[in-house]
Design an enzyme around this catalytic site. Structure first.
Site, PDB file in Angstrom:
ATOM      1  N   GLY A  65       0.870  -1.186   0.124  1.00  0.00           N
ATOM      2  CA  GLY A  65      -0.065   0.083  -0.072  1.00  0.00           C
ATOM      3  C   GLY A  65       0.930   1.299  -0.039  1.00  0.00           C
ATOM      4  N   GLY A  66       2.025   1.239  -0.137  1.00  0.00           N
ATOM      5  CA  GLY A  66       3.094   2.237   0.068  1.00  0.00           C
ATOM      6  C   GLY A  66       3.498   2.877  -1.207  1.00  0.00           C
ATOM      7  N   ASP A 107       6.887  -8.178   5.466  1.00  0.00           N
ATOM      8  CA  ASP A 107       7.343  -8.818   4.337  1.00  0.00           C
ATOM      9  C   ASP A 107       6.329  -9.960   4.197  1.00  0.00           C
ATOM     10  OD1 ASP A 107       8.444 -10.495   2.511  1.00  0.00           O
ATOM     11  OD2 ASP A 107      10.478 -10.238   3.140  1.00  0.00           O
ATOM     12  N   ARG A 143       6.064 -12.514   2.924  1.00  0.00           N
ATOM     13  CA  ARG A 143       6.655 -13.820   2.564  1.00  0.00           C
ATOM     14  C   ARG A 143       7.027 -14.516   3.792  1.00  0.00           C
ATOM     15  NH1 ARG A 143      11.628 -11.911  -1.066  1.00  0.00           N
ATOM     16  NH2 ARG A 143      11.691 -10.636   0.532  1.00  0.00           N
ATOM     17  N   PHE A 159       9.135  -9.654 -13.022  1.00  0.00           N
ATOM     18  CA  PHE A 159      10.105  -9.273 -13.927  1.00  0.00           C
ATOM     19  C   PHE A 159      10.078 -10.004 -15.007  1.00  0.00           C
ATOM     20  CE2 PHE A 159      12.459 -12.036 -10.958  1.00  0.00           C
ATOM     21  CZ  PHE A 159      12.637 -13.169 -11.712  1.00  0.00           C
ATOM     22  N   SER A 190      16.891 -19.025 -12.484  1.00  0.00           N
ATOM     23  CA  SER A 190      17.501 -20.108 -11.548  1.00  0.00           C
ATOM     24  C   SER A 190      16.022 -20.290 -10.588  1.00  0.00           C
ATOM     25  CB  SER A 190      18.477 -19.196 -10.730  1.00  0.00           C
ATOM     26  OG  SER A 190      17.662 -18.206  -9.854  1.00  0.00           O
ATOM     27  N   TYR A 208      -3.053 -12.838 -17.543  1.00  0.00           N
ATOM     28  CA  TYR A 208      -2.283 -13.757 -17.999  1.00  0.00           C
ATOM     29  C   TYR A 208      -2.350 -15.047 -16.914  1.00  0.00           C
ATOM     30  CZ  TYR A 208       1.712 -11.592 -15.842  1.00  0.00           C
ATOM     31  OH  TYR A 208       2.737 -10.916 -14.809  1.00  0.00           O
ATOM     32  N   LYS A 261       0.052 -15.902  -9.929  1.00  0.00           N
ATOM     33  CA  LYS A 261      -1.470 -15.467 -10.098  1.00  0.00           C
ATOM     34  C   LYS A 261      -2.314 -16.364 -10.609  1.00  0.00           C
ATOM     35  CE  LYS A 261      -0.163 -10.836  -9.817  1.00  0.00           C
ATOM     36  NZ  LYS A 261      -0.560  -9.983  -8.855  1.00  0.00           N
ATOM     37  N   GLY A 296      -5.228  -4.694 -16.548  1.00  0.00           N
ATOM     38  CA  GLY A 296      -4.192  -4.614 -17.525  1.00  0.00           C
ATOM     39  C   GLY A 296      -3.103  -3.692 -17.260  1.00  0.00           C
TER      40      GLY A 296
HETATM   41  N1  COA Z   1      15.794 -11.882 -14.247  1.00  0.00           N
HETATM   42  C1  COA Z   1      16.230 -13.148 -13.982  1.00  0.00           C
HETATM   43  N2  COA Z   1      16.543 -13.402 -12.547  1.00  0.00           N
HETATM   44  C2  COA Z   1      16.146 -12.573 -11.846  1.00  0.00           C
HETATM   45  C3  COA Z   1      15.976 -11.017 -12.124  1.00  0.00           C
HETATM   46  C4  COA Z   1      15.594 -10.728 -13.461  1.00  0.00           C
HETATM   47  N3  COA Z   1      15.259  -9.632 -13.989  1.00  0.00           N
HETATM   48  N4  COA Z   1      15.815 -10.231 -10.994  1.00  0.00           N
HETATM   49  C5  COA Z   1      16.257 -11.203 -10.015  1.00  0.00           C
HETATM   50  N5  COA Z   1      16.405 -12.458 -10.340  1.00  0.00           N
HETATM   51  C6  COA Z   1      16.734 -13.567  -9.714  1.00  0.00           C
HETATM   52  C7  COA Z   1      18.080 -13.255  -8.767  1.00  0.00           C
HETATM   53  O1  COA Z   1      19.323 -13.671  -9.578  1.00  0.00           O
HETATM   54  C8  COA Z   1      18.033 -14.206  -7.782  1.00  0.00           C
HETATM   55  O2  COA Z   1      18.281 -15.680  -8.131  1.00  0.00           O
HETATM   56  P1  COA Z   1      19.634 -16.423  -8.060  1.00  0.00           P
HETATM   57  O3  COA Z   1      19.903 -16.258  -6.430  1.00  0.00           O
HETATM   58  O4  COA Z   1      19.691 -17.556  -8.395  1.00  0.00           O
HETATM   59  O5  COA Z   1      20.702 -15.386  -8.591  1.00  0.00           O
HETATM   60  C9  COA Z   1      16.612 -14.421  -7.285  1.00  0.00           C
HETATM   61  O6  COA Z   1      15.833 -13.955  -8.743  1.00  0.00           O
HETATM   62  C10 COA Z   1      16.231 -13.357  -6.264  1.00  0.00           C
HETATM   63  O7  COA Z   1      16.603 -12.134  -6.569  1.00  0.00           O
HETATM   64  P2  COA Z   1      16.815 -10.819  -5.556  1.00  0.00           P
HETATM   65  O8  COA Z   1      17.047  -9.789  -6.121  1.00  0.00           O
HETATM   66  O9  COA Z   1      17.727 -11.576  -4.277  1.00  0.00           O
HETATM   67  O10 COA Z   1      15.185 -10.859  -5.055  1.00  0.00           O
HETATM   68  P3  COA Z   1      14.300 -10.269  -4.150  1.00  0.00           P
HETATM   69  O11 COA Z   1      13.639 -10.771  -3.179  1.00  0.00           O
HETATM   70  O12 COA Z   1      15.256  -8.944  -3.491  1.00  0.00           O
HETATM   71  O13 COA Z   1      13.516  -9.530  -5.041  1.00  0.00           O
HETATM   72  C11 COA Z   1      12.131  -9.473  -6.850  1.00  0.00           C
HETATM   73  C12 COA Z   1      12.571  -9.984  -5.541  1.00  0.00           C
HETATM   74  C13 COA Z   1      13.120 -10.096  -7.701  1.00  0.00           C
HETATM   75  C14 COA Z   1      10.830 -10.258  -7.182  1.00  0.00           C
HETATM   76  C15 COA Z   1      12.073  -7.987  -6.981  1.00  0.00           C
HETATM   77  O14 COA Z   1      12.059  -7.650  -8.438  1.00  0.00           O
HETATM   78  C16 COA Z   1      11.149  -7.092  -5.989  1.00  0.00           C
HETATM   79  O15 COA Z   1      11.295  -7.127  -4.927  1.00  0.00           O
HETATM   80  N6  COA Z   1      10.093  -6.670  -6.652  1.00  0.00           N
HETATM   81  C17 COA Z   1       9.134  -6.137  -5.927  1.00  0.00           C
HETATM   82  C18 COA Z   1       8.474  -4.954  -6.659  1.00  0.00           C
HETATM   83  C19 COA Z   1       7.874  -5.439  -8.298  1.00  0.00           C
HETATM   84  O16 COA Z   1       8.481  -6.058  -8.900  1.00  0.00           O
HETATM   85  N7  COA Z   1       6.810  -4.532  -8.751  1.00  0.00           N
HETATM   86  C20 COA Z   1       6.464  -4.562 -10.026  1.00  0.00           C
HETATM   87  C21 COA Z   1       5.294  -5.461  -9.862  1.00  0.00           C
HETATM   88  S1  COA Z   1       4.604  -5.621 -11.395  1.00  0.00           S
END
Ligand code: COA
Length: 283
Positions: free
Chosen positions: A17-18, A66, A68, A98, A106, A148, A163, A190
């Protein structure tokens, strides 16, 4: 669009919500009389959003959490109940995503998205659901999914899987928890411009233009359009709706999976732009 006090006295918890759409929805609920609990990992974003909500005359509690981590979720729900006495509605909005070629993912990359989106939504739903059942006053759970979830889409497989799971949870709990007068619905938006989604999913301006042109309505969504749909689903007037997913996307999903169009590019071009996007996000 609505009576000014439509959500009066309701306590609404919005995860993520931030910032972005979570923040826009929370502000709209506050304008219509709700009190808000905002939860996310980044407390600095939460405090700014909570201040905006208070400026609208509503109460707002910002809780670092968090999604998670089930223990953090339980503690966040306990804080919210201590502050407001109850939670009437939960909006599972926190997400992570992403663009990546699936063969490059991975196990940890897959987990990173699924743990936020699917496990996080489950932990929040479970904790808030237990509170609602124990209280006996009914409740409302709204899950933000994506089209999707049912069409699938290239290059966002962890998000699509997660999702789809949230959508299955929506329909399952709509039946299971109806006896407690807890409604469970979903919205599938969308593309709506936000800093987070644009950084993650629109690596360069050509992607953005492609994304806009494939929408039959030829424009992106406006935050207030999503916030008003969410408001409708949280309001008492939609009491007979449960287990439903409502799409708001200018007709986009009928054109096929959101990122399938990127398959027209050769793999090298895709590699370059995904890598550039990743660098920009510092990941
Ligand atoms: N492509 C491929 N792999 C990716 C990636 C990318 N763009 N970004 C992260 N990863 C992988 C990392 O390499 C890591 O894997 P590894 O340990 O095997 O190398 C794993 O994902 C976790 O990455 P990390 O950066 O430690 O994760 P995090 O828990 O800090 O972040 C995400 C989680 C990656 C989902 C981050 O994008 C996030 O926090 N997102 C929140 C906000 C968001 O995504 N908003 C948009 C919503 S539409």
């Amino acid at each position: 669009m609505f009576q000014k006090d439509l959500l009066k006295q309701k306590v609404v918890l919005v995860t993520g919500g931030g910032t972005g759409l979570g923040r826009s929805m929370a502000k709209r609920f506050a304008e219509l009389g709700a009190n808000l609990v905002l939860a996310s990992r980044k407390v600095e974003n939460l405090e700014a959003a909570a201040a905006e909500i208070r400026a609208l005359g509503a109460r707002a509690l910002a809780v670092g959490c968090d999604v998670r981590e089930p223990d953090q979720v339980d503690a966040m729900v306990a804080k919210a109940v201590a502050e407001f006495g109850r939670i009437d509605a939960l909006v599972n909005n926190a997400a992570g995503n992403f663009l990546a070629k699936t063969e490059d993912l991975s196990p940890n990359a897959f987990n990173s998205v699924v743990r936020i989106v699917l496990h996080g939504s489950f932990h929040c739903t479970s904790a808030v659901g237990r509170h609602m059942i124990a209280r006996g006053g009914g409740g409302n759970i709204l899950n933000i999914v994506t089209t999707y979830a049912w069409t699938g889409s290239a290059f966002v497989v962890p998000s699509a899987c997660a999702k789809a799971g949230v959508l299955a949870m929506t329909r399952s709990l709509a039946v299971e928890w109806a006896r407690y007068r807890i409604r469970v619905n979903a919205i599938a938006p969308g593309p709506f411009p936000t800093e987070g989604a644009w950084q993650a999913l629109m690596p360069d301006p050509s992607y953005e233009e492609m994304a806009r042109l494939r929408i039959p309505a030829k424009r992106f969504g406006r935050h207030e359009e999503l916030a008003d749909l969410a408001t409708y689903l949280l309001a008492d007037g939609s009491d007979y709706m449960t287990g439903e997913v409502v799409t708001i996307d200018g007709g986009e999903w009928l054109m096929g999976g959101e990122f399938n169009g990127l398959t027209i590019f050769p793999p090298e071009t895709i590699d370059q732009s995904f890598e550039a996007a990743r660098k920009k996000r510092g990941k």
